[in-house]
Design a protein around this motif. Structure first.
Motif, PDB file in Angstrom:
ATOM      1  N   GLY A 158      43.810  15.270  -7.045  1.00  0.00           N
ATOM      2  CA  GLY A 158      43.775  13.827  -6.873  1.00  0.00           C
ATOM      3  C   GLY A 158      44.143  13.115  -8.159  1.00  0.00           C
ATOM      4  N   PRO A 159      44.379  11.797  -8.089  1.00  0.00           N
ATOM      5  CA  PRO A 159      44.798  11.061  -9.278  1.00  0.00           C
ATOM      6  C   PRO A 159      43.740  11.024 -10.385  1.00  0.00           C
ATOM      7  CG  PRO A 159      44.359   9.561  -7.461  1.00  0.00           C
ATOM      8  CD  PRO A 159      44.283  10.954  -6.903  1.00  0.00           C
ATOM      9  N   LEU A 160      42.506  11.354 -10.067  1.00  0.00           N
ATOM     10  CA  LEU A 160      41.448  11.352 -11.082  1.00  0.00           C
ATOM     11  C   LEU A 160      41.139  12.751 -11.605  1.00  0.00           C
ATOM     12  CD1 LEU A 160      39.009   8.773  -9.442  1.00  0.00           C
ATOM     13  CD2 LEU A 160      40.796   8.383 -11.144  1.00  0.00           C
ATOM     14  N   SER A 161      41.915  13.740 -11.200  1.00  0.00           N
ATOM     15  CA  SER A 161      41.672  15.121 -11.624  1.00  0.00           C
ATOM     16  C   SER A 161      41.998  15.296 -13.104  1.00  0.00           C
ATOM     17  CB  SER A 161      42.525  16.079 -10.788  1.00  0.00           C
ATOM     18  OG  SER A 161      42.526  17.360 -11.363  1.00  0.00           O
ATOM     19  N   SER A 162      41.033  15.815 -13.856  1.00  0.00           N
ATOM     20  CA  SER A 162      41.273  16.045 -15.288  1.00  0.00           C
ATOM     21  C   SER A 162      42.248  17.200 -15.502  1.00  0.00           C
ATOM     22  CB  SER A 162      39.954  16.320 -16.013  1.00  0.00           C
ATOM     23  OG  SER A 162      39.326  17.472 -15.479  1.00  0.00           O
TER      24      SER A 162
END
Length: 197
Positions: free
Chosen positions: A90-94
């Motif tokens: 996802g776009p928030l995956s580190s």
């Protein structure tokens, strides 16, 4: 009771024959007659007639003398047509942010360009996108020219000739098919030619 279910059985058999067998056969026949190249998978063959790929599927090109495709998350090593998928990050995956930042830094160092096109560092939804943006292709010109012993202008001109516009003039973005352009590079600017003056 048999008279009550007979219409259901007959209609199931008829619809199965018409829609499950007849309709696909008619469409396959029409597509084979009208568009044989596309109907057979847009297969690309070498001079001997051996299949070397499909214009619809990305494959890895890692040598410096070739255009490199988008990164791929299909399969364990990427570019696996039997395991087509994105990374599902996802776009928030580190993990995704680290990979993209690392890839962008590596490209900045190797090319000397500060602006990196999105498709140079992100995977497509399928992981098998055969096309790249003209901006990503242009980013690779100097590396290809050096590896082939050709002028950057000659490489850029060849790549520009392979930029395809949006479908019907407005659907999608301009793009460059990596496999077809790499074949043109091999044909027009073979590796090891004399250095330009």
């Amino acid at each position: 009771m048999l008279s009550d279910i007979r219409p259901a059985i007959v209609s199931t058999i008829l619809l199965t024959l018409i829609l499950g067998l007849g309709y696909p056969l008619v469409l396959t026949g029409i597509s084979e007659a009208a568009f044989p190249y596309q109907a057979d998978g847009s297969l690309v063959r070498d001079a001997s007639g051996h299949v070397i790929g499909s214009a619809l599927l990305a494959q890895p090109f890692a040598k410096d003398e070739y255009l490199h495709p988008r990164p791929s998350a299909a399969g364990s090593n990427g570019y696996d047509p039997t395991s087509s998928s994105g990374s599902n990050y996802g776009p928030l995956s580190s993990d995704l942010a680290k990979r993209i930042a690392g890839d962008a830094d590596a490209l900045r160092k190797s090319t000397g360009h500060s602006e990196i096109p999105d498709d140079a560092i992100t995977t497509s939804g399928s992981g098998l996108d055969p096309d790249i943006s003209p901006a990503y292709a242009d980013l690779q010109v100097d590396r290809i020219a050096k590896a082939r012993g050709a002028s950057a202008d000659a490489v850029r001109k060849l790549i520009d000739a392979h930029v395809e516009g949006p479908f019907l003039g407005f659907i999608g973005q301009p793009h460059v098919n990596v496999l077809m352009t790499n074949r043109a590079l091999d044909a027009s600017l073979p590796k090891g030619q004399p250095k330009p003056a």
